[in-house]
Design a protein around this motif. Sequence first.
Motif, PDB file in Angstrom:
ATOM      1  N   ARG A  53       0.451  -1.316  -0.250  1.00 45.38           N
ATOM      2  CA  ARG A  53      -0.007   0.200   0.131  1.00 45.38           C
ATOM      3  C   ARG A  53       1.284   1.189  -0.332  1.00 45.38           C
ATOM      4  O   ARG A  53       0.564   2.172  -0.558  1.00 45.38           O
ATOM      5  N   LEU A  54       2.078   1.404   0.564  1.00 48.19           N
ATOM      6  CA  LEU A  54       2.863   2.411   0.946  1.00 48.19           C
ATOM      7  C   LEU A  54       3.376   2.967  -0.565  1.00 48.19           C
ATOM      8  O   LEU A  54       3.641   4.032  -0.819  1.00 48.19           O
ATOM      9  N   ARG A  74       0.231   8.679   5.245  1.00 50.47           N
ATOM     10  CA  ARG A  74      -0.013   7.419   4.620  1.00 50.47           C
ATOM     11  C   ARG A  74      -0.383   6.532   4.949  1.00 50.47           C
ATOM     12  O   ARG A  74      -0.964   5.002   4.338  1.00 50.47           O
ATOM     13  N   VAL A  75       0.894   6.247   6.242  1.00 48.84           N
ATOM     14  CA  VAL A  75       1.137   5.130   6.677  1.00 48.84           C
ATOM     15  C   VAL A  75      -0.994   4.842   7.438  1.00 48.84           C
ATOM     16  O   VAL A  75      -1.320   3.565   8.053  1.00 48.84           O
ATOM     17  N   ASP A 108      -4.825  14.293   3.642  1.00 48.92           N
ATOM     18  CA  ASP A 108      -3.850  14.449   2.458  1.00 48.92           C
ATOM     19  C   ASP A 108      -2.745  15.398   3.725  1.00 48.92           C
ATOM     20  O   ASP A 108      -1.959  16.035   2.674  1.00 48.92           O
ATOM     21  N   THR A 109      -2.707  15.766   4.633  1.00 49.14           N
ATOM     22  CA  THR A 109      -1.338  17.167   4.708  1.00 49.14           C
ATOM     23  C   THR A 109      -0.156  16.311   4.140  1.00 49.14           C
ATOM     24  O   THR A 109      -0.225  14.988   4.930  1.00 49.14           O
ATOM     25  N   GLY A 110       0.131  17.194   4.072  1.00 53.47           N
ATOM     26  CA  GLY A 110       2.062  17.116   3.646  1.00 53.47           C
ATOM     27  C   GLY A 110       2.672  16.447   2.032  1.00 53.47           C
ATOM     28  O   GLY A 110       3.089  15.513   1.789  1.00 53.47           O
ATOM     29  N   ALA A 166      -1.586  12.389  -3.919  1.00 47.90           N
ATOM     30  CA  ALA A 166      -2.895  12.526  -3.325  1.00 47.90           C
ATOM     31  C   ALA A 166      -3.946  11.793  -3.847  1.00 47.90           C
ATOM     32  O   ALA A 166      -4.520  10.939  -3.065  1.00 47.90           O
ATOM     33  N   GLN A 167      -3.744  12.036  -5.224  1.00 50.19           N
ATOM     34  CA  GLN A 167      -4.429  11.575  -5.985  1.00 50.19           C
ATOM     35  C   GLN A 167      -4.850  10.111  -5.714  1.00 50.19           C
ATOM     36  O   GLN A 167      -5.889   9.504  -5.241  1.00 50.19           O
ATOM     37  N   LYS A 168      -3.450   9.006  -5.581  1.00 50.42           N
ATOM     38  CA  LYS A 168      -3.801   7.629  -5.292  1.00 50.42           C
ATOM     39  C   LYS A 168      -4.074   7.215  -3.452  1.00 50.42           C
ATOM     40  O   LYS A 168      -4.640   6.266  -3.421  1.00 50.42           O
ATOM     41  N   MET A 169      -3.702   8.300  -2.947  1.00 49.97           N
ATOM     42  CA  MET A 169      -4.792   8.081  -1.274  1.00 49.97           C
ATOM     43  C   MET A 169      -6.221   8.693  -1.204  1.00 49.97           C
ATOM     44  O   MET A 169      -7.281   7.792  -0.707  1.00 49.97           O
TER      45      MET A 169
END
Length: 556
Positions: free
Chosen positions: A382-383, A436-437, A460-462, A468-471
Amino acid sequence: MLKNLYIKNFTLIDQLNIDFREGFSVISGETGAGKSIILGAIALLLGSRADSKQIKTGEKKCVIEAHFDLSRYDFEAFFTDNAIDFEPADTILRRELSDNGKSRAFINDSPVSLQAMRTLGEQLVDIHSQHQNLLLQQENFQLNVLDIIADNSPQLKEYTQAFELYKQTEKELEALKSQLVREREDEEYTRFRFEEISRAQLKKGMQDELEQEEQALSHSEEIKTALFDAEGRLNNDDNGIVSQMKVAVNSLRSIEKVYPKVSDVAERLESANIELKDIAAELSAFMEEIDFDPARLEDINRQLDTIYSLEQKFHVASVDELLDVQEQLRQKLNNIESGDDTLNELQTKLDQQLVQTKELAARLTEQRTKAARFVENEMKQRLAPLGIPNVRFAVTLAPKNMSADGSDSVQFMFSANKNAPMQPVGQVASGGEIARVMLSLKAMISGKTKLPTIIFDEIDTGVSGKIAQKMALIMQEMGNNERQVISITHLPQIAALGTSHYKVEKEDTPDGTRSRMRELSDNERIAEIAQMLSGADITEAALQNARDLLAANNSL
């Protein structure tokens, strides 16, 4: 899922009534527009502490109400246990706050405690705010992630119950040891006190009987004189009441035939005469019983002195209470004599419970170890796409003293670079990496937890751009998996992926500043994303970029 949110007179909100959609939705708005106010209102519904300062200035009461659709989730047990009507298609939570500081909570119009509201709220909505990223530094959060992945709730419950029984027995054993030490130190004194009471040969009611007999013997001459006088007045051969009543009866009987009315009176008088004769006989018997006995009186006084002395010494008021003290002392002596046997029995019980608890803890460790390997592989997969290509992620389990959650110490280890050693994730990950984690962890466990709604507050901070799109794609995937996901964001890449888009705005009016929220139409959404791309001045190029971004995301 959250269907509708109604807010009235809460901080800067006059009145808000808005519907929410399934899947993945986004909320945007300038900093300070009031997004945190809406989250605060939802938090109140979930059972957070209320403050009368949250009521809009000048108003006396604020109301927050939400409608949930729980038809796809299993919540019936909660409503049954709390005696609340279950309406799965339209479950209503309402919180009312008055300016006097009083707060009331309702579920489906039934008044409930704040604890009940909080219990249900924790199962309905998860609000992931930025401060929740600090959870990564907490071992209990990391352990909870493993337990969710391991799906070991029944085993964890069984272990916890066994551990609590073990600790309870351990506490009983230590208390018994301390008690026996104290009692053995005082054994000689306890035995002396027990024998002191035992020598008195006490019986229930003994004191009252002795005191009555003492009174009779002390006043024997006075009693005998009174009895003799009373018996004489009744039984004197010539002038006694019994003789005189006999004469009266005979007189009445002599005129019964000529004056029948006296028959009833004669019978009554004759009955009274018989009763008086019995009384006279009883008085005569009493006189025979009364005999002054100095030796007996001395013996009674000696026994009473012993009783009074014991009562004073043991701070009680009766023989019955002295007998209770005697029984307590006997029990203490019995405990001392059988103490070693009781200790051995309790120690054996404790040893057996320890073996069972360790076996259950070992089973948890085995399940958590398997879950740890799964988490490691899942997190790497995922990461890496989220802009950390060289990520290394490990879950270490180390033994610890048994506690209520088992015997495992858990630590999430992390490194974003090839050559950097792995360290605890909360210590080495940057803000963007932690975001992200956490998103990856939430996405991983969301399928295991049956939580209807997840709200991400600027997760989405940072990050920016493709990351961002993948998140956003991860949140969209979560929203497509029977979850309602709502993301508060400042990034156009995330906003463009939402199936619904809401905007929070603040406006200044003659009556003060107000905050409101509304769902954007397609054209309004293009304008909002264009503004997020270019700032205050929306250019045609920005508008076209927004259209392209929405079109590209819709094709994903």
